[in-house]
Design a protein around this motif. Structure first.
Motif, PDB file in Angstrom:
ATOM      1  N   GLU A  17       0.580  -1.136   0.073  1.00  0.00           N
ATOM      2  CA  GLU A  17      -0.019   0.089  -0.064  1.00  0.00           C
ATOM      3  C   GLU A  17       0.743   1.082  -0.024  1.00  0.00           C
ATOM      4  O   GLU A  17       2.041   1.202   0.614  1.00  0.00           O
ATOM      5  CB  GLU A  17      -0.782   0.041   1.568  1.00  0.00           C
ATOM      6  CG  GLU A  17      -2.193  -0.802   1.308  1.00  0.00           C
ATOM      7  CD  GLU A  17      -3.103  -0.233   2.463  1.00  0.00           C
ATOM      8  OE1 GLU A  17      -4.255  -0.259   2.285  1.00  0.00           O
ATOM      9  OE2 GLU A  17      -2.444  -0.525   3.669  1.00  0.00           O
ATOM     10  N   VAL A  18       0.263   2.229  -0.643  1.00  0.00           N
ATOM     11  CA  VAL A  18       0.970   3.555  -0.524  1.00  0.00           C
ATOM     12  C   VAL A  18       0.238   4.704  -0.169  1.00  0.00           C
ATOM     13  O   VAL A  18      -1.025   4.555  -0.119  1.00  0.00           O
ATOM     14  CB  VAL A  18       1.787   4.076  -1.944  1.00  0.00           C
ATOM     15  CG1 VAL A  18       2.556   3.111  -2.539  1.00  0.00           C
ATOM     16  CG2 VAL A  18       0.348   4.286  -3.229  1.00  0.00           C
ATOM     17  N   VAL A  19       0.595   5.567   0.420  1.00  0.00           N
ATOM     18  CA  VAL A  19      -0.089   6.879   1.018  1.00  0.00           C
ATOM     19  C   VAL A  19      -0.075   7.871  -0.347  1.00  0.00           C
ATOM     20  O   VAL A  19       0.796   8.290  -0.909  1.00  0.00           O
ATOM     21  CB  VAL A  19       0.474   7.431   2.296  1.00  0.00           C
ATOM     22  CG1 VAL A  19      -0.291   8.874   2.638  1.00  0.00           C
ATOM     23  CG2 VAL A  19       0.773   6.539   3.218  1.00  0.00           C
ATOM     24  N   ARG A  30     -11.477   9.275  -9.722  1.00  0.00           N
ATOM     25  CA  ARG A  30     -10.177   8.955 -10.105  1.00  0.00           C
ATOM     26  C   ARG A  30      -9.709   7.777  -9.476  1.00  0.00           C
ATOM     27  O   ARG A  30      -8.768   7.375 -10.237  1.00  0.00           O
ATOM     28  CB  ARG A  30      -9.253  10.401  -9.830  1.00  0.00           C
ATOM     29  CG  ARG A  30     -10.035  11.575 -10.272  1.00  0.00           C
ATOM     30  CD  ARG A  30      -9.878  11.552 -11.823  1.00  0.00           C
ATOM     31  NE  ARG A  30     -10.814  12.549 -12.298  1.00  0.00           N
ATOM     32  CZ  ARG A  30     -12.061  12.172 -13.197  1.00  0.00           C
ATOM     33  NH1 ARG A  30     -12.075  11.107 -13.719  1.00  0.00           N
ATOM     34  NH2 ARG A  30     -12.750  13.297 -13.345  1.00  0.00           N
ATOM     35  N   PHE A  31     -10.000   7.543  -8.175  1.00  0.00           N
ATOM     36  CA  PHE A  31      -9.114   6.262  -7.723  1.00  0.00           C
ATOM     37  C   PHE A  31     -10.172   5.130  -7.518  1.00  0.00           C
ATOM     38  O   PHE A  31      -9.949   4.463  -6.426  1.00  0.00           O
ATOM     39  CB  PHE A  31      -8.576   6.940  -6.197  1.00  0.00           C
ATOM     40  CG  PHE A  31      -7.458   7.723  -6.353  1.00  0.00           C
ATOM     41  CD1 PHE A  31      -6.153   7.143  -6.774  1.00  0.00           C
ATOM     42  CD2 PHE A  31      -7.689   9.122  -6.461  1.00  0.00           C
ATOM     43  CE1 PHE A  31      -5.032   8.371  -7.049  1.00  0.00           C
ATOM     44  CE2 PHE A  31      -6.535   9.948  -6.659  1.00  0.00           C
ATOM     45  CZ  PHE A  31      -5.392   9.650  -6.802  1.00  0.00           C
ATOM     46  N   ALA A  32     -11.041   5.077  -8.291  1.00  0.00           N
ATOM     47  CA  ALA A  32     -11.953   3.688  -8.313  1.00  0.00           C
ATOM     48  C   ALA A  32     -11.167   2.721  -8.438  1.00  0.00           C
ATOM     49  O   ALA A  32     -10.291   2.334  -9.458  1.00  0.00           O
ATOM     50  CB  ALA A  32     -13.280   4.166  -9.081  1.00  0.00           C
ATOM     51  N   VAL A  33     -11.533   1.518  -8.017  1.00  0.00           N
ATOM     52  CA  VAL A  33     -11.151   0.087  -8.110  1.00  0.00           C
ATOM     53  C   VAL A  33     -11.178  -0.178  -9.675  1.00  0.00           C
ATOM     54  O   VAL A  33     -12.338   0.133 -10.156  1.00  0.00           O
ATOM     55  CB  VAL A  33     -11.546  -1.043  -7.218  1.00  0.00           C
ATOM     56  CG1 VAL A  33     -11.013  -2.168  -7.752  1.00  0.00           C
ATOM     57  CG2 VAL A  33     -11.203  -0.783  -5.780  1.00  0.00           C
ATOM     58  N   VAL A  49      -5.713   0.716 -10.045  1.00  0.00           N
ATOM     59  CA  VAL A  49      -5.894   0.979  -8.751  1.00  0.00           C
ATOM     60  C   VAL A  49      -6.634  -0.548  -8.252  1.00  0.00           C
ATOM     61  O   VAL A  49      -7.373  -1.123  -8.855  1.00  0.00           O
ATOM     62  CB  VAL A  49      -6.965   1.670  -8.208  1.00  0.00           C
ATOM     63  CG1 VAL A  49      -7.551   1.845  -7.034  1.00  0.00           C
ATOM     64  CG2 VAL A  49      -6.557   3.078  -8.628  1.00  0.00           C
ATOM     65  N   ALA A  50      -5.983  -1.184  -7.229  1.00  0.00           N
ATOM     66  CA  ALA A  50      -6.558  -2.590  -6.702  1.00  0.00           C
ATOM     67  C   ALA A  50      -7.458  -2.497  -5.604  1.00  0.00           C
ATOM     68  O   ALA A  50      -8.437  -3.278  -5.511  1.00  0.00           O
ATOM     69  CB  ALA A  50      -5.225  -3.453  -6.442  1.00  0.00           C
ATOM     70  N   ALA A  51      -7.088  -1.563  -4.773  1.00  0.00           N
ATOM     71  CA  ALA A  51      -7.847  -1.085  -3.560  1.00  0.00           C
ATOM     72  C   ALA A  51      -7.436   0.164  -3.098  1.00  0.00           C
ATOM     73  O   ALA A  51      -6.576   0.663  -3.350  1.00  0.00           O
ATOM     74  CB  ALA A  51      -7.560  -2.347  -2.539  1.00  0.00           C
ATOM     75  N   VAL A  52      -8.563   0.996  -2.493  1.00  0.00           N
ATOM     76  CA  VAL A  52      -8.271   2.105  -1.841  1.00  0.00           C
ATOM     77  C   VAL A  52      -9.245   2.463  -0.445  1.00  0.00           C
ATOM     78  O   VAL A  52     -10.162   1.831  -0.437  1.00  0.00           O
ATOM     79  CB  VAL A  52      -8.833   3.102  -2.817  1.00  0.00           C
ATOM     80  CG1 VAL A  52     -10.065   2.939  -3.453  1.00  0.00           C
ATOM     81  CG2 VAL A  52      -8.399   4.455  -2.610  1.00  0.00           C
ATOM     82  N   VAL A  61      -3.735   3.350  -1.296  1.00  0.00           N
ATOM     83  CA  VAL A  61      -4.000   2.845  -2.384  1.00  0.00           C
ATOM     84  C   VAL A  61      -3.093   1.450  -2.621  1.00  0.00           C
ATOM     85  O   VAL A  61      -1.953   1.784  -2.377  1.00  0.00           O
ATOM     86  CB  VAL A  61      -3.913   3.768  -3.519  1.00  0.00           C
ATOM     87  CG1 VAL A  61      -4.210   3.133  -4.894  1.00  0.00           C
ATOM     88  CG2 VAL A  61      -4.757   4.937  -3.144  1.00  0.00           C
ATOM     89  N   SER A  62      -3.684   0.512  -3.048  1.00  0.00           N
ATOM     90  CA  SER A  62      -2.937  -0.547  -3.692  1.00  0.00           C
ATOM     91  C   SER A  62      -3.090  -0.668  -4.851  1.00  0.00           C
ATOM     92  O   SER A  62      -4.099  -0.459  -5.532  1.00  0.00           O
ATOM     93  CB  SER A  62      -3.658  -1.979  -2.898  1.00  0.00           C
ATOM     94  OG  SER A  62      -3.110  -1.961  -1.688  1.00  0.00           O
ATOM     95  N   PHE A  63      -2.015  -0.988  -5.774  1.00  0.00           N
ATOM     96  CA  PHE A  63      -1.991  -0.853  -7.284  1.00  0.00           C
ATOM     97  C   PHE A  63      -1.684  -2.415  -7.490  1.00  0.00           C
ATOM     98  O   PHE A  63      -0.882  -3.100  -6.927  1.00  0.00           O
ATOM     99  CB  PHE A  63      -1.009  -0.032  -7.700  1.00  0.00           C
ATOM    100  CG  PHE A  63      -1.115   1.313  -7.515  1.00  0.00           C
ATOM    101  CD1 PHE A  63      -2.085   2.258  -8.476  1.00  0.00           C
ATOM    102  CD2 PHE A  63      -0.669   2.091  -6.604  1.00  0.00           C
ATOM    103  CE1 PHE A  63      -2.634   3.321  -7.932  1.00  0.00           C
ATOM    104  CE2 PHE A  63      -0.895   3.508  -6.317  1.00  0.00           C
ATOM    105  CZ  PHE A  63      -1.607   4.137  -7.170  1.00  0.00           C
ATOM    106  N   GLU A  64      -2.079  -2.786  -8.720  1.00  0.00           N
ATOM    107  CA  GLU A  64      -2.000  -4.280  -9.219  1.00  0.00           C
ATOM    108  C   GLU A  64      -0.479  -4.303  -9.343  1.00  0.00           C
ATOM    109  O   GLU A  64       0.168  -3.312  -9.940  1.00  0.00           O
ATOM    110  CB  GLU A  64      -2.793  -4.508 -10.403  1.00  0.00           C
ATOM    111  CG  GLU A  64      -4.201  -4.526 -10.284  1.00  0.00           C
ATOM    112  CD  GLU A  64      -4.876  -4.806 -11.625  1.00  0.00           C
ATOM    113  OE1 GLU A  64      -4.157  -4.908 -12.806  1.00  0.00           O
ATOM    114  OE2 GLU A  64      -6.115  -4.781 -11.459  1.00  0.00           O
ATOM    115  N   GLY A  65       0.154  -5.394  -8.891  1.00  0.00           N
ATOM    116  CA  GLY A  65       1.463  -5.562  -9.254  1.00  0.00           C
ATOM    117  C   GLY A  65       2.497  -5.114  -8.271  1.00  0.00           C
ATOM    118  O   GLY A  65       3.709  -5.424  -8.035  1.00  0.00           O
TER     119      GLY A  65
END
Length: 169
Positions: A17-19, A30-33, A49-52, A61-65
């Motif tokens: 996850e990142v801030v 903008r940050f929808a999964v 975006v994988a999760a927010v 936010v989690s990103f794919e990969g």
């Protein structure tokens, strides 16, 4: 034209996850999964975006990969962007996006050129148009109807009716 909607501040935890410091009025859109965001300032060309979730006025936010802290650390400082073509125009005719205003010529009601809009400063009281004056100096103009009565995007101009002394500062 790419519009910045957020910036990755730092990793959060050990699972990738990142801030994200949000820079958009519509973070939920903008940050929808599943949304894919272009990147600037390093990182891969895009991130999906994988999760927010919200966290202390920012987003986690989690990103794919990106599945661990080491990969998340490599994203520090990356700007997240969307193409201006993907942003629908505002419904309110008196609402403008920053990228629409930048580059407009500022003129008085009499037609005298007083500068060019170089950026928008989002101050607490009101937005400010940052003008590059003909002499090279900068000027701040409150973006309120009383001082900026007209914005004509098709003509590439904004009418500024400055109160006495505004450009003397």
């Amino acid at each position: 034209m790419l519009l910045t909607v957020g910036e990755i501040v730092r990793p959060h935890g050990i699972r990738g996850e990142v801030v994200v410091d949000v820079r958009t009025d519509e973070p939920e859109a903008r940050f929808a999964v599943g949304n894919t965001l272009a990147t600037e300032n390093g990182g891969p060309p895009s991130l999906t975006v994988a999760a927010v979730r919200p966290h202390q006025g920012r987003l986690l936010v989690s990103f794919e990969g990106v599945h661990d802290r080491d990969l998340a650390e490599q994203l520090r400082g990356v700007r997240l962007c969307v193409d201006s073509e993907q942003v629908p125009p505002p419904e309110d005719p008196d609402e403008f996006r920053d990228h629409e205003l930048i580059g407009l010529t500022a003129v008085t009601p009499a037609g005298e050129v007083v500068g060019e809009v170089t950026s928008i400063d989002h101050a607490p009281a009101s937005d400010l148009l940052v003008l590059r004056r003909p002499d090279g100096r900068s000027a701040l103009v409150p973006f309120v109807k009383a001082i900026v009565p007209e914005v004509d995007l098709s003509a590439g101009r904004v009418v500024v009716d400055p109160p006495a002394g505004l450009f003397d500062l």
